[in-house]
Design a protein around this motif. Structure first.
Motif, PDB file in Angstrom:
ATOM      1  N   SER A   8     -26.180  38.573  82.898  1.00  0.00           N
ATOM      2  CA  SER A   8     -26.014  39.764  83.721  1.00  0.00           C
ATOM      3  C   SER A   8     -26.241  41.016  82.880  1.00  0.00           C
ATOM      4  O   SER A   8     -26.464  40.941  81.682  1.00  0.00           O
ATOM      5  CB  SER A   8     -24.602  39.780  84.309  1.00  0.00           C
ATOM      6  N   TRP A   9     -26.177  42.159  83.529  1.00  0.00           N
ATOM      7  CA  TRP A   9     -26.287  43.448  82.852  1.00  0.00           C
ATOM      8  C   TRP A   9     -25.145  44.334  83.303  1.00  0.00           C
ATOM      9  O   TRP A   9     -24.711  44.270  84.451  1.00  0.00           O
ATOM     10  CB  TRP A   9     -27.613  44.125  83.175  1.00  0.00           C
ATOM     11  N   GLU A  10     -24.682  45.190  82.387  1.00  0.00           N
ATOM     12  CA  GLU A  10     -23.614  46.133  82.680  1.00  0.00           C
ATOM     13  C   GLU A  10     -24.202  47.543  82.719  1.00  0.00           C
ATOM     14  O   GLU A  10     -24.925  47.941  81.816  1.00  0.00           O
ATOM     15  CB  GLU A  10     -22.546  46.037  81.597  1.00  0.00           C
ATOM     16  N   SER A  11     -23.879  48.270  83.776  1.00  0.00           N
ATOM     17  CA  SER A  11     -24.307  49.659  83.942  1.00  0.00           C
ATOM     18  C   SER A  11     -23.041  50.507  83.987  1.00  0.00           C
ATOM     19  O   SER A  11     -22.110  50.183  84.720  1.00  0.00           O
ATOM     20  CB  SER A  11     -25.083  49.787  85.261  1.00  0.00           C
ATOM     21  N   PHE A  12     -22.991  51.585  83.195  1.00  0.00           N
ATOM     22  CA  PHE A  12     -21.758  52.377  83.173  1.00  0.00           C
ATOM     23  C   PHE A  12     -22.063  53.867  83.133  1.00  0.00           C
ATOM     24  O   PHE A  12     -23.152  54.292  82.739  1.00  0.00           O
ATOM     25  CB  PHE A  12     -20.881  51.998  81.974  1.00  0.00           C
ATOM     26  N   SER A  13     -21.081  54.642  83.584  1.00  0.00           N
ATOM     27  CA  SER A  13     -21.186  56.098  83.493  1.00  0.00           C
ATOM     28  C   SER A  13     -19.788  56.704  83.479  1.00  0.00           C
ATOM     29  O   SER A  13     -18.830  56.102  83.964  1.00  0.00           O
ATOM     30  CB  SER A  13     -21.977  56.682  84.669  1.00  0.00           C
ATOM     31  N   THR A  14     -19.703  57.881  82.899  1.00  0.00           N
ATOM     32  CA  THR A  14     -18.487  58.677  82.958  1.00  0.00           C
ATOM     33  C   THR A  14     -18.899  60.144  83.087  1.00  0.00           C
ATOM     34  O   THR A  14     -19.925  60.560  82.555  1.00  0.00           O
ATOM     35  CB  THR A  14     -17.577  58.450  81.733  1.00  0.00           C
ATOM     36  N   GLY A  15     -18.122  60.882  83.848  1.00  0.00           N
ATOM     37  CA  GLY A  15     -18.415  62.292  84.075  1.00  0.00           C
ATOM     38  C   GLY A  15     -17.191  63.140  83.794  1.00  0.00           C
ATOM     39  O   GLY A  15     -16.141  62.631  83.379  1.00  0.00           O
ATOM     40  N   GLU A  16     -17.341  64.438  84.036  1.00  0.00           N
ATOM     41  CA  GLU A  16     -16.205  65.323  83.776  1.00  0.00           C
ATOM     42  C   GLU A  16     -16.126  66.442  84.806  1.00  0.00           C
ATOM     43  O   GLU A  16     -17.120  67.117  85.092  1.00  0.00           O
ATOM     44  CB  GLU A  16     -16.310  65.925  82.386  1.00  0.00           C
ATOM     45  N   PHE A  17     -14.935  66.618  85.347  1.00  0.00           N
ATOM     46  CA  PHE A  17     -14.581  67.759  86.182  1.00  0.00           C
ATOM     47  C   PHE A  17     -13.468  68.511  85.472  1.00  0.00           C
ATOM     48  O   PHE A  17     -12.687  67.923  84.727  1.00  0.00           O
ATOM     49  CB  PHE A  17     -14.015  67.309  87.537  1.00  0.00           C
ATOM     50  N   THR A  18     -13.390  69.820  85.714  1.00  0.00           N
ATOM     51  CA  THR A  18     -12.218  70.591  85.334  1.00  0.00           C
ATOM     52  C   THR A  18     -11.567  71.029  86.641  1.00  0.00           C
ATOM     53  O   THR A  18     -12.223  71.664  87.485  1.00  0.00           O
ATOM     54  CB  THR A  18     -12.595  71.825  84.487  1.00  0.00           C
ATOM     55  N   CYS A  19     -10.308  70.646  86.823  1.00  0.00           N
ATOM     56  CA  CYS A  19      -9.581  70.971  88.048  1.00  0.00           C
ATOM     57  C   CYS A  19      -8.313  71.749  87.693  1.00  0.00           C
ATOM     58  O   CYS A  19      -7.680  71.481  86.668  1.00  0.00           O
ATOM     59  CB  CYS A  19      -9.205  69.709  88.805  1.00  0.00           C
ATOM     60  N   ARG A  58     -21.005  62.728  81.112  1.00  0.00           N
ATOM     61  CA  ARG A  58     -20.661  62.628  79.694  1.00  0.00           C
ATOM     62  C   ARG A  58     -21.366  61.465  79.016  1.00  0.00           C
ATOM     63  O   ARG A  58     -21.721  61.549  77.846  1.00  0.00           O
ATOM     64  CB  ARG A  58     -19.143  62.510  79.516  1.00  0.00           C
ATOM     65  N   GLU A  59     -21.549  60.365  79.747  1.00  0.00           N
ATOM     66  CA  GLU A  59     -22.201  59.198  79.142  1.00  0.00           C
ATOM     67  C   GLU A  59     -22.691  58.270  80.237  1.00  0.00           C
ATOM     68  O   GLU A  59     -22.025  58.092  81.251  1.00  0.00           O
ATOM     69  CB  GLU A  59     -21.207  58.462  78.242  1.00  0.00           C
ATOM     70  N   THR A  60     -23.866  57.679  80.032  1.00  0.00           N
ATOM     71  CA  THR A  60     -24.386  56.628  80.900  1.00  0.00           C
ATOM     72  C   THR A  60     -25.050  55.585  80.018  1.00  0.00           C
ATOM     73  O   THR A  60     -25.423  55.880  78.879  1.00  0.00           O
ATOM     74  CB  THR A  60     -25.435  57.136  81.921  1.00  0.00           C
ATOM     75  N   GLY A  61     -25.213  54.398  80.538  1.00  0.00           N
ATOM     76  CA  GLY A  61     -25.912  53.380  79.776  1.00  0.00           C
ATOM     77  C   GLY A  61     -25.985  52.054  80.491  1.00  0.00           C
ATOM     78  O   GLY A  61     -25.342  51.846  81.528  1.00  0.00           O
ATOM     79  N   THR A  62     -26.781  51.177  79.935  1.00  0.00           N
ATOM     80  CA  THR A  62     -26.884  49.796  80.391  1.00  0.00           C
ATOM     81  C   THR A  62     -26.890  48.903  79.160  1.00  0.00           C
ATOM     82  O   THR A  62     -27.400  49.289  78.100  1.00  0.00           O
ATOM     83  CB  THR A  62     -28.167  49.544  81.211  1.00  0.00           C
ATOM     84  N   SER A  63     -26.314  47.721  79.311  1.00  0.00           N
ATOM     85  CA  SER A  63     -26.338  46.752  78.212  1.00  0.00           C
ATOM     86  C   SER A  63     -26.295  45.351  78.793  1.00  0.00           C
ATOM     87  O   SER A  63     -25.740  45.123  79.870  1.00  0.00           O
ATOM     88  CB  SER A  63     -25.157  46.976  77.257  1.00  0.00           C
ATOM     89  N   ARG A  64     -26.880  44.434  78.067  1.00  0.00           N
ATOM     90  CA  ARG A  64     -26.911  43.037  78.491  1.00  0.00           C
ATOM     91  C   ARG A  64     -25.527  42.422  78.330  1.00  0.00           C
ATOM     92  O   ARG A  64     -24.827  42.694  77.357  1.00  0.00           O
ATOM     93  CB  ARG A  64     -27.935  42.258  77.669  1.00  0.00           C
ATOM     94  N   ALA A  65     -25.143  41.593  79.301  1.00  0.00           N
ATOM     95  CA  ALA A  65     -23.857  40.894  79.273  1.00  0.00           C
ATOM     96  C   ALA A  65     -24.099  39.436  79.687  1.00  0.00           C
ATOM     97  O   ALA A  65     -23.885  39.068  80.835  1.00  0.00           O
ATOM     98  CB  ALA A  65     -22.859  41.571  80.214  1.00  0.00           C
ATOM     99  N   GLY A  66     -24.608  38.633  78.763  1.00  0.00           N
ATOM    100  CA  GLY A  66     -24.968  37.249  79.094  1.00  0.00           C
ATOM    101  C   GLY A  66     -26.198  37.235  79.986  1.00  0.00           C
ATOM    102  O   GLY A  66     -27.200  37.867  79.669  1.00  0.00           O
TER     103      GLY A  66
END
Length: 135
Positions: A91-102, A81-89
């Motif tokens: 350091s860097w932040e890397s994030f992701s979110t996905g989706e399942f239907t169960c 659903r979403e991924t990205g990277t951004s600077r955090a001082g």
């Protein structure tokens, strides 16, 4: 393995009297973090990030890659659903979110969204936060 190599190189440099700041410039690291709910889940969700750095800080961060798959026929992978990277001082932040239907025991579909945040640091260390929305 790279992190151990960096630590040994820095230790060797310090013992020899060389400045630690010159140890292993341009070293790269990789980590994989998982997201899971309490009690086990019928799916796997892996977030991988690679980064490089040296004494002057982080020099590159790859976009995160996600590997996901259902481990039970009651779930279906719907996609990232979403991924990205951004600077955090420094350091860097890397994030992701996905989706399942169960499907639950009654056969009703429910959306499940695993997510991972990895904060990478110039020394090769990292912090992980993770969770599941809708579980």
């Amino acid at each position: 393995m790279n992190r151990s190599l960096v630590a040994c190189t820095a230790l060797t440099a310090a013992l020899c009297g060389a400045p630690v700041a010159t140890a292993a410039p341009g070293t790269c690291w990789e980590t994989t973090a998982t997201a899971a709910a309490e009690g086990g889940v019928p799916w796997e969700y892996l977030h991988r990030v690679k980064w490089c750095g040296g004494p002057a800080g982080i020099t590159s961060v790859s976009p995160p890659t996600v590997q996901a798959r259902p481990t039970d026929p009651t779930c279906e992978w719907r996609g990232v659903r979403e991924t990205g990277t951004s600077r955090a001082g420094d350091s860097w932040e890397s994030f992701s979110t996905g989706e399942f239907t169960c499907r639950d025991a009654a056969g009703e579909p429910h959306q499940v969204n695993p997510w991972v945040v990895v904060v990478v640091h110039p020394d090769g260390s990292h912090d992980v936060d993770r969770g599941v929305a809708g579980a």
